[in-house]
Scaffold this motif. Structure first.
Motif, PDB file in Angstrom:
ATOM      1  N   THR A 195      39.524  28.886  42.407  1.00 39.52           N
ATOM      2  CA  THR A 195      40.695  29.700  41.472  1.00 39.52           C
ATOM      3  C   THR A 195      40.022  30.716  40.679  1.00 39.52           C
ATOM      4  O   THR A 195      40.485  31.952  40.295  1.00 39.52           O
ATOM      5  N   PHE A 196      39.015  30.413  39.869  1.00 34.02           N
ATOM      6  CA  PHE A 196      38.367  31.349  39.105  1.00 34.02           C
ATOM      7  C   PHE A 196      38.161  33.064  39.777  1.00 34.02           C
ATOM      8  O   PHE A 196      38.192  33.926  39.254  1.00 34.02           O
ATOM      9  N   LYS A 197      37.216  32.642  40.986  1.00 36.36           N
ATOM     10  CA  LYS A 197      37.105  33.772  41.778  1.00 36.36           C
ATOM     11  C   LYS A 197      38.629  34.621  42.111  1.00 36.36           C
ATOM     12  O   LYS A 197      38.380  35.941  42.132  1.00 36.36           O
ATOM     13  N   ALA A 221      47.663  25.342  43.119  1.00 36.46           N
ATOM     14  CA  ALA A 221      49.041  25.028  44.059  1.00 36.46           C
ATOM     15  C   ALA A 221      49.379  25.980  44.867  1.00 36.46           C
ATOM     16  O   ALA A 221      49.934  25.881  45.679  1.00 36.46           O
ATOM     17  N   SER A 222      49.485  27.210  44.215  1.00 36.93           N
ATOM     18  CA  SER A 222      49.862  28.258  45.197  1.00 36.93           C
ATOM     19  C   SER A 222      49.443  28.823  46.518  1.00 36.93           C
ATOM     20  O   SER A 222      49.903  28.472  47.326  1.00 36.93           O
ATOM     21  N   THR A 223      47.907  28.653  46.358  1.00 37.98           N
ATOM     22  CA  THR A 223      47.236  28.744  47.677  1.00 37.98           C
ATOM     23  C   THR A 223      47.480  27.541  48.749  1.00 37.98           C
ATOM     24  O   THR A 223      47.737  27.840  49.994  1.00 37.98           O
ATOM     25  N   ARG A 236      39.618  38.366  41.048  1.00 36.58           N
ATOM     26  CA  ARG A 236      39.640  39.499  41.994  1.00 36.58           C
ATOM     27  C   ARG A 236      41.061  40.181  42.176  1.00 36.58           C
ATOM     28  O   ARG A 236      41.287  41.351  42.338  1.00 36.58           O
ATOM     29  N   LEU A 237      42.148  39.391  41.835  1.00 38.79           N
ATOM     30  CA  LEU A 237      43.511  39.785  41.956  1.00 38.79           C
ATOM     31  C   LEU A 237      44.015  40.408  40.567  1.00 38.79           C
ATOM     32  O   LEU A 237      45.101  40.967  40.649  1.00 38.79           O
ATOM     33  N   GLY A 238      43.223  40.187  39.478  1.00 41.84           N
ATOM     34  CA  GLY A 238      43.445  40.794  38.033  1.00 41.84           C
ATOM     35  C   GLY A 238      44.538  39.838  37.498  1.00 41.84           C
ATOM     36  O   GLY A 238      45.688  40.386  36.847  1.00 41.84           O
ATOM     37  N   LEU A 239      44.543  38.635  37.605  1.00 35.93           N
ATOM     38  CA  LEU A 239      45.766  37.694  37.180  1.00 35.93           C
ATOM     39  C   LEU A 239      45.776  37.316  35.888  1.00 35.93           C
ATOM     40  O   LEU A 239      46.786  36.676  35.435  1.00 35.93           O
ATOM     41  N   TRP A 240      44.558  37.433  35.267  1.00 35.52           N
ATOM     42  CA  TRP A 240      44.405  36.807  33.915  1.00 35.52           C
ATOM     43  C   TRP A 240      45.637  37.576  32.967  1.00 35.52           C
ATOM     44  O   TRP A 240      45.938  36.869  32.039  1.00 35.52           O
ATOM     45  N   LYS A 241      45.948  38.663  33.123  1.00 35.60           N
ATOM     46  CA  LYS A 241      46.867  39.383  32.308  1.00 35.60           C
ATOM     47  C   LYS A 241      48.305  38.559  32.203  1.00 35.60           C
ATOM     48  O   LYS A 241      48.989  38.958  31.325  1.00 35.60           O
TER      49      LYS A 241
END
Length: 256
Positions: free
Chosen positions: A15-17, A233-235, A21-26
């Protein structure tokens, strides 16, 4: 069931990776703030109400002998009940309010794995919020109906140990349910999503187990629980959806 539970747990591994990679933290800023503030509010409320509930329970003991000991036990039981109910309310409030922010995260993960052509329903932020409220109110009522009898079973000696396990599993299931629905809302209608999760309850429980355990980590767990659990959960939900579509496609070919 056990195999799917393990899949739900293992999904947290990358999950962290994936988030980086997708820049989801924002996308997680507001949900993390909602999670933290809700936890603080419920925590202070629980602190004040546990003594009151303990005093109420202690009135069951009419005798003078052992009254002080029973009051101590009552305070402990009251605290457990408040914590259990507080965790339930916390999860459903946070999940419902975070729906408009979590759905885009799930959608970006879907595009990353399956591209732009992966068909799904288009929903607005208002529709996502209403869907989140509707699902979580339904799950809250169902969870309370199961939780209250389990808490009562906890008063029975020896059998009470089983109640703790059952309570954890029930809370894990509905936590995972909420996390999976951020993906399901784009593919299924309300009733269809409920049936999907029932068929894949192992994934929901596995995802929810880690969710619940993360809440035990002070501050950090509360802040990171949504980003990690929703990504995991999404993956896994997308993998099941893709498999389901492939099976349906192959069946149509066989009919032709």
């Amino acid at each position: 069931m056990v195999k799917n539970i393990l899949k739900g747990i293992k999904a947290y591994g990358g999950t962290f990776k994936l988030i980086g990679r997708l820049g989801l933290w924002k996308y997680f800023g507001i949900p993390m703030a909602i999670s933290f503030l809700t936890a603080v509010l419920i925590g202070f409320s629980a602190w004040g109400l546990s003594d009151n509930l303990g005093a109420f329970i202690s009135k069951i003991w009419f005798w003078e002998w052992g009254a002080e000991t029973f009051r101590t036990i009552s305070d402990f039981i009251g605290a457990l009940i408040i914590i259990a109910l507080g965790l339930i309310l916390y999860r459903h409030i946070v999940m419902a309010l975070s729906a408009p922010f979590m759905s885009p995260v799930s959608e970006k993960i879907e595009k990353h794995f399956y591209g732009e052509n992966h068909s799904h329903r288009n929903t607005s932020n208002a529709e996502q919020l209403w869907r989140g409220i509707r699902i979580n109110v339904r799950n809250l009522l169902m969870e309370l109906l199961l939780t209250l009898p389990i808490i009562l079973i906890g008063f029975i000696p020896v059998v009470g140990i089983i109640s703790s396990v059952l309570l954890f599993l029930v809370q894990s299931y509905y936590a995972g349910f909420g996390n999976m629905d951020y993906t399901l809302e784009r593919h299924y209608k309300y009733a269809e999503s409920i049936e999907f999760v029932k068929r894949n309850r192992g994934l929901a429980i596995g995802n929810g187990m880690v969710f619940m355990l993360m809440l035990l980590i002070p501050v950090i767990g509360i802040i990171l629980v949504l980003p990690l659990s929703v990504t995991a959960a999404s993956t896994e939900t997308l993998k099941v959806l893709e498999t389901t579509k492939q099976i349906g496609f192959n069946r149509n070919l066989d009919k032709n």
